[in-house]
Structures are given as C-alpha cells and as structure tokens.
Design a protein around this motif. Structure first.
Motif, short mmCIF file in Angstrom:
data_model
loop_
_atom_site.label_atom_id
_atom_site.label_comp_id
_atom_site.label_asym_id
_atom_site.label_seq_id
_atom_site.Cartn_x
_atom_site.Cartn_y
_atom_site.Cartn_z
N ARG A 1 0.86 -1.19 0.00
CA ARG A 1 0.00 0.00 0.00
C ARG A 1 0.90 1.24 0.00
N GLU A 2 1.15 1.75 -1.17
CA GLU A 2 1.97 2.94 -1.31
C GLU A 2 1.09 4.10 -1.78
N PRO A 3 1.49 5.32 -1.46
CA PRO A 3 0.73 6.48 -1.93
C PRO A 3 0.79 6.59 -3.46
N LEU A 4 -0.25 7.17 -4.05
CA LEU A 4 -0.34 7.32 -5.50
C LEU A 4 0.91 7.94 -6.12
N PRO A 5 1.46 9.03 -5.58
CA PRO A 5 2.64 9.61 -6.21
C PRO A 5 3.83 8.64 -6.30
N HIS A 6 4.01 7.80 -5.29
CA HIS A 6 5.10 6.82 -5.32
C HIS A 6 4.85 5.77 -6.39
N LEU A 7 3.61 5.29 -6.49
CA LEU A 7 3.25 4.30 -7.50
C LEU A 7 3.44 4.87 -8.90
N VAL A 8 3.02 6.11 -9.10
CA VAL A 8 3.13 6.74 -10.42
C VAL A 8 4.60 6.92 -10.79
N ASP A 9 5.43 7.32 -9.84
CA ASP A 9 6.86 7.46 -10.10
C ASP A 9 7.46 6.13 -10.55
N LYS A 10 7.15 5.05 -9.84
CA LYS A 10 7.65 3.72 -10.24
C LYS A 10 7.17 3.36 -11.64
N LEU A 11 5.90 3.59 -11.90
CA LEU A 11 5.32 3.26 -13.20
C LEU A 11 6.04 4.00 -14.32
N VAL A 12 6.21 5.31 -14.16
CA VAL A 12 6.77 6.15 -15.22
C VAL A 12 8.28 5.99 -15.37
N VAL A 13 9.00 6.06 -14.27
CA VAL A 13 10.46 6.08 -14.33
C VAL A 13 11.06 4.69 -14.48
N GLU A 14 10.50 3.68 -13.81
CA GLU A 14 11.07 2.34 -13.89
C GLU A 14 10.45 1.50 -15.01
N HIS A 15 9.15 1.38 -15.00
CA HIS A 15 8.49 0.44 -15.90
C HIS A 15 8.23 0.99 -17.30
N LEU A 16 7.77 2.21 -17.42
CA LEU A 16 7.50 2.79 -18.73
C LEU A 16 8.81 3.01 -19.50
N ALA A 17 9.87 3.31 -18.79
CA ALA A 17 11.17 3.55 -19.44
C ALA A 17 11.60 2.37 -20.30
N ARG A 18 11.20 1.17 -19.94
CA ARG A 18 11.56 -0.03 -20.71
C ARG A 18 10.90 -0.05 -22.10
N HIS A 19 9.86 0.76 -22.28
CA HIS A 19 9.10 0.75 -23.52
C HIS A 19 9.36 1.97 -24.40
N VAL A 20 10.08 2.94 -23.85
CA VAL A 20 10.37 4.17 -24.59
C VAL A 20 11.65 3.96 -25.39
N PRO A 21 11.64 4.28 -26.68
CA PRO A 21 12.82 4.05 -27.52
C PRO A 21 14.04 4.84 -27.04
N PRO A 22 15.24 4.36 -27.40
CA PRO A 22 16.46 5.08 -27.04
C PRO A 22 16.39 6.53 -27.51
N GLY A 23 16.98 7.40 -26.72
CA GLY A 23 16.95 8.83 -27.04
C GLY A 23 15.77 9.51 -26.40
N ALA A 24 14.89 8.76 -25.76
CA ALA A 24 13.72 9.34 -25.10
C ALA A 24 13.68 8.90 -23.65
N GLU A 25 14.87 8.69 -23.07
CA GLU A 25 14.94 8.25 -21.69
C GLU A 25 14.43 9.35 -20.76
#
Length: 144
Positions: free
Chosen positions: A118-142
C-alpha cells in the motif's frame, strides 16, 4: 514514438496524475491518449496535457489495439468496476490488446492484489513512469 493509452473513469484523477508525470519525464517524446470512461475523466486527463482524448466504450475498444502501452488502475481489468463504467467490452479490448499493460494496484472494488504494498499514489506513479515505462520508450527518449 510510442503511443501510451491512459484509461480512467469517474473523476479522472488517477489518469491525470499519471499523464502529468509522463509529460514531466518524457515531454513530447511520447504520445499520450486519454481514454475516459466518461467525459469528465477525459476532460481532466486532457487538462493534464494528453495529446489526444476520447470517451466511452467504443473509444476504449477502438484505441486499445492501436497503442503500445496501456496504463490504468486494476479496475480497467474488472467488468462493471468504477460503479459500472468499465464494461465487459472494455475489459475484453484491454485484455486482447497486444499493448503492454502497466497496472496500478488501486481499486474501490472488493479486491485485494496479494503482494502489492500500500503505497501512496505519487510513489506508484513514479515507479510506473520512471522504472516500468522507461523499458518501452525508444532510445533517445529516456527519462530526464
């Protein structure tokens, strides 16, 4: 450029929070589609700087197969969740989509995701965007 669909309903607050963070980190290097189960949710996500927006069952069903990543709360996988706003057709479209799904363990439904802290929304969103979404963004768009 990857296309990211953010699906939300009711007031659109979770979706708007996610979109704001995606835009802070990736700017216009990604295309974000706001898919609301209702007009208020879509409007709130558009105010958060989504590139495109659409509302309702047909929009979700049509767009789910045209994006690279789908983001939303676990409720987007549960028919009749969000007080009935998520239809079985929407759930089927999300499930059938070849897009990678990034799901936040948040819901008002009688559901427990075992193992999800049970983490606060801002922490979950940070993990989603910075850790998990980064794996799907092409190089040069880190992340910045």
């Amino acid at each position: 450029m990857i296309r990211i669909a953010v699906i939300d309903g009711q007031g659109g607050g979770i979706g708007a929070t996610v979109i704001k963070r995606i835009k802070e980190v990736y700017g216009e290097r990604v295309e974000v589609w706001a898919l609301g189960t209702n007009a208020i949710a879509t409007s709130q996500m558009m105010k958060a700087r989504a590139n495109r927006g659409a509302t309702g069952e047909n929009a979700v069903c049509h767009c789910a197969g045209r994006v690279d990543v789908i983001v939303g709360a676990v409720s987007i996988l549960l028919a009749h969740s969000m007080m009935g706003e998520v239809t079985p057709a929407m759930v089927n479209a999300v499930g059938a989509s070849k897009a990678h799904k990034l799901i936040l363990p948040l819901t008002q439904e009688p559901l427990t995701v075992v193992g999800a802290g049970r983490e606060p929304l801002p922490h979950l969103v940070d993990k989603l965007v910075v850790e998990h979404l980064a794996r799907h963004v092409p190089p040069g768009a880190e992340p910045a």
